[in-house]
Design an enzyme around this catalytic site. Sequence first.
Site: not given
Length: 290
Positions: A20, A201
Amino acid sequence: MPDLDTPAAVWVAADHELGEGPRWVDGRLVYTDILAGRLLEVPDPARPAARELLCLDVPLGAVAPVEGRPGHWIAAAGPGLALLGPDGRTEWLARPEEGGATAMRMNDGVCDPQGRFWAGSMAYDCTPGAGSLYRVDRDGSVHRVLTGLTIANGPAFSADGRVMYVADSAAGLILRCTLSGDGSLLDREEFARTGAACSPDGMTVDTEGRLWVAVWGGSAVHRYAPDGTLDATVRLPVPQPTSVCLPPSGGLLLVTTARIGLTGDAGWSGSVLAVPVDAAGTEAMAYRGA
């Protein structure tokens, strides 16, 4: 809504559980493996390979560099916001998600052009409405700006910092928020929805003001025009892209991905992918704290 007909390739081969937060910092990619608490970098983009910078004993959602202090970071980590030193020393600014009835952790985060750090939270079990969005001002004070989110993701900012995009992944919703000069929320509106089968996201804004969004469960990155129109889709060979980065040199989209929840041969999931695109981003904004 055209597809960008450019195949993805593995840029960094890895098996990250939950890669991420990719950011371009001082000519290199920096990103996290959230649940492992790891901060990683790709020091030489010409020969991409990841190496570990730090490893915390709590989840590490995202970081931003601290202005004038090489090797120091502001971080969304564990239940709160912290400053990290090169040796991993942690100075907590606040732990607003600690000790509640629902087990919580911080998730994605980024600095705005004014040098403030913004980060979202979520429940480990994705309890609906348990998440919030926080702002860390330059004096180190922490403020809860939005509540009632389930999985707060993003945010991303316009070049002047007056527009903030933030996603509630579980709701398939991207919000467009207008901010005052001091970071106060003036208003918010629905910007886009990805649909019930997939979730927005991590995201970033390119130099033309378009929003690029990793679509978890959608095997894609969506590109939105400033008016919220979905104007292009990048198809990916993995089901769980998590976030995106556009280096300032242009021509490349970097995508972090996740293996969590997948069984059997997960293919390229967990690696960092690269896709040729006609777009550029900016260096990661730094935290300009006192």
